[in-house]
Design a protein around this motif. Structure first.
Motif, mmCIF file in Angstrom:
data_model
loop_
_atom_site.group_PDB
_atom_site.id
_atom_site.type_symbol
_atom_site.label_atom_id
_atom_site.label_comp_id
_atom_site.label_asym_id
_atom_site.label_seq_id
_atom_site.Cartn_x
_atom_site.Cartn_y
_atom_site.Cartn_z
ATOM 1 N N THR A 37 -87.034 -43.853 7.928
ATOM 2 C CA THR A 37 -87.718 -43.576 6.668
ATOM 3 C C THR A 37 -87.284 -44.598 5.634
ATOM 4 O O THR A 37 -86.096 -44.871 5.474
ATOM 5 C CB THR A 37 -87.370 -42.159 6.175
ATOM 6 N N GLY A 59 -82.920 -39.886 9.341
ATOM 7 C CA GLY A 59 -84.078 -40.578 8.792
ATOM 8 C C GLY A 59 -85.015 -41.144 9.839
ATOM 9 O O GLY A 59 -85.994 -41.814 9.498
ATOM 10 N N ARG A 62 -87.987 -41.830 11.862
ATOM 11 C CA ARG A 62 -89.347 -41.501 11.455
ATOM 12 C C ARG A 62 -90.362 -41.757 12.560
ATOM 13 O O ARG A 62 -91.237 -40.943 12.803
ATOM 14 C CB ARG A 62 -89.693 -42.327 10.213
ATOM 15 N N TRP A 81 -78.281 -42.002 2.554
ATOM 16 C CA TRP A 81 -79.377 -41.479 1.733
ATOM 17 C C TRP A 81 -80.171 -40.429 2.514
ATOM 18 O O TRP A 81 -80.482 -39.360 1.998
ATOM 19 C CB TRP A 81 -80.265 -42.651 1.298
ATOM 20 N N ALA A 82 -80.502 -40.740 3.774
ATOM 21 C CA ALA A 82 -81.268 -39.804 4.606
ATOM 22 C C ALA A 82 -80.461 -38.534 4.894
ATOM 23 O O ALA A 82 -80.999 -37.432 4.863
ATOM 24 C CB ALA A 82 -81.690 -40.478 5.909
ATOM 25 N N ARG A 115 -80.496 -36.265 1.825
ATOM 26 C CA ARG A 115 -81.785 -35.599 1.602
ATOM 27 C C ARG A 115 -82.017 -34.465 2.598
ATOM 28 O O ARG A 115 -82.662 -33.490 2.262
ATOM 29 C CB ARG A 115 -82.932 -36.595 1.718
ATOM 30 N N GLU A 172 -83.581 -32.904 6.346
ATOM 31 C CA GLU A 172 -84.937 -32.933 6.923
ATOM 32 C C GLU A 172 -86.014 -32.518 5.931
ATOM 33 O O GLU A 172 -87.070 -33.137 5.855
ATOM 34 C CB GLU A 172 -85.004 -32.071 8.187
ATOM 35 N N LEU A 198 -86.458 -35.279 3.347
ATOM 36 C CA LEU A 198 -87.144 -36.430 3.937
ATOM 37 C C LEU A 198 -88.633 -36.154 4.091
ATOM 38 O O LEU A 198 -89.469 -37.029 3.850
ATOM 39 C CB LEU A 198 -86.527 -36.790 5.287
ATOM 40 N N LYS A 199 -88.970 -34.924 4.470
ATOM 41 C CA LYS A 199 -90.373 -34.551 4.608
ATOM 42 C C LYS A 199 -91.089 -34.707 3.260
ATOM 43 O O LYS A 199 -92.162 -35.305 3.178
ATOM 44 C CB LYS A 199 -90.484 -33.111 5.106
ATOM 45 N N TYR A 231 -90.163 -36.586 0.737
ATOM 46 C CA TYR A 231 -90.190 -38.012 0.388
ATOM 47 C C TYR A 231 -91.320 -38.727 1.121
ATOM 48 O O TYR A 231 -92.066 -39.500 0.526
ATOM 49 C CB TYR A 231 -88.836 -38.655 0.723
ATOM 50 N N ARG A 232 -91.426 -38.482 2.430
ATOM 51 C CA ARG A 232 -92.486 -39.133 3.219
ATOM 52 C C ARG A 232 -93.867 -38.776 2.692
ATOM 53 O O ARG A 232 -94.749 -39.629 2.620
ATOM 54 C CB ARG A 232 -92.361 -38.736 4.689
ATOM 55 N N ASN A 268 -94.828 -42.244 1.672
ATOM 56 C CA ASN A 268 -95.156 -42.912 2.932
ATOM 57 C C ASN A 268 -96.553 -42.607 3.460
ATOM 58 O O ASN A 268 -96.823 -42.827 4.636
ATOM 59 C CB ASN A 268 -94.149 -42.526 4.018
#
Length: 180
Positions: A57, A115, A117, A150-151, A154, A156, A159-160, A162-163, A167
């Motif tokens: 990610t 992270g 991805r 960082w990952a 955050r 899971e 990260l979801k 953020y994506r 992303n």
């Protein structure tokens, strides 16, 4: 001048295994060309015509977006220490996510990295070796720890989120699929 081959040789596979950095280039028919440096333990040679790398990610998702529209990809390795060499792999690639069967078949090639991805699976169609005489010699210190830290911070769910926020749309306004 450069030498062209249809597959990786044992010597070139060994060269790749000793590299700590590689570069990925992708492009659609129109729009921006993406060129990204990659590190960590995220690249594996499967055989003389197949390589796979773990995409983590990050701030964008250009590689995956481009590959949805155009499967061509170029990878480049440079010798920053030892004898000079530039190695380029040209081919076509596909993107796999955690919900794809091929993710399960291939994720075991990599250590667990926060992270994670996508897996990018490339069929190598052309291998090119060139001198690398103009590439500087540099001393390796270590891999950076910031991306993984960082990952991990955050988690899971973070990260979801953020994506979904960062992303899903490319620089050129194209949608892409991400792990949700």
């Amino acid at each position: 001048m450069g030498k062209r081959m249809s597959r990786l040789t044992p010597r070139l596979i060994n060269f790749i295994k000793n590299q700590r950095l590689f570069f990925v280039a992708t492009a659609m028919k129109d729009g921006h060309i993406n060129l990204s440096p990659k590190g960590l333990d995220s690249f594996k040679v499967i055989n003389e015509n197949r390589v796979i790398w773990l995409n983590l990610t990050g701030s964008g998702n250009e590689t995956a977006t481009h590959l949805l529209h155009n499967e061509r990809m170029t990878l480049m390795f440079c010798a920053f220490e030892g004898p000079p060499m530039i190695l380029r792999l040209y081919g076509s690639a596909k993107v796999y996510h955690q919900y794809d069967d091929l993710w399960e078949e291939n994720i075991g090639f990599f250590p667990e990295i926060a992270g994670a991805r996508q897996l990018i699976d490339m069929q190598v169609e052309l291998v090119q070796v060139s001198c690398g005489f103009g590439v500087p010699l540099m001393d390796y210190k270590q891999q950076r720890k910031e991306l993984v830290a960082w990952a991990e911070e955050r988690g899971e769910e973070g990260l979801k989120e953020y994506r979904e926020k960062k992303n899903t749309i490319s620089l050129d306004g194209h949608t892409t699929n991400v792990i949700k």
